[in-house]
Design a protein around this motif. Sequence first.
Motif: not given
Length: 299
Positions: A112-113, A116-119, A124-125, A186-188
């Motif tokens: 988790i970054h 950068k607001g990404t994981f 793949v980010e 994150s979760m759908g």
Amino acid sequence: MRISKDNVIYSMDKENQAVGTIRSGDQVIFETKDCFSDTIKTESDVISEIDFNKVNPATGPLYIEGAQPGDVLKVTINAIKLNNHGVVVSAPGLNKLFTKGIEKEQTVICPIHEDKGTFEFQGVEFPLNKMIGVIGTANADEGITTGTPGPHGGNMDNTMIAEGSVVYLPVYTEGALLAIGDMHASMGDGEVWGCGVEAGGEAHVTVEVMKDYPHSVPLVETDEAFYTYGYGKTTDEAIVIANDHMVEFLMKEAGLTFNQAGMLMTIKADLTACQTVNPDASMRVGILKEFVELAKNFK
């Protein structure tokens, strides 16, 4: 106040002893473990090896001065700060939606970054959509496990419970006994495979006691919309409760008749699954605030 993740519960119960006390309007930081109690550390660790008595820990409970049965707790999510990795797992029996079944266990560790607001997932980010899965107060009667949604909130798994959201929860016992856990990078909606990117971290919240709050709770408010919530052994049961609460909300908030509220819902409200894979399902109905305001002009 900061509540350490060493203080966790596995049932939201009025008999639990509070680990801290605050006044209405105070800010609190809940340190949280991930839903596996931080026991999955590498991709060789699989879910069948964990202690299922220690799944979905919630940090707390917190006693709020002045909170009495019949009041409502207003919890504003100021910030969600995640640890530097999350976990996604696949395992037989983890969900009830795929008739072919899951034949092989697998664990993926997701860096988790936050900066950068990404994981990262499988190299793949993806963008973060941080949210809180478990948030609730002590139940009115017997305790309810922290993995279960209910009238007290609990394991709602509502992706709208994110930074900037406000969660309104019922108070059933003196002090409310608020607890928070099960955060996700994150979760759908629906959590269809059984888990999201499960992560520990910190939930920064402001907690207020509301007297004479007019709406059925749990209820979630964002800058743009209101979301009612339903739970049940089946998705149909959860849908009925979520719909009933939205009808009640619109009648009170916009002064609509029963039929007007229902017709507004069928043209402008959205019914969405929160979580459908656990023994108890949770659903939500959302409507934009702009449509609530327009509805106040109905003849």
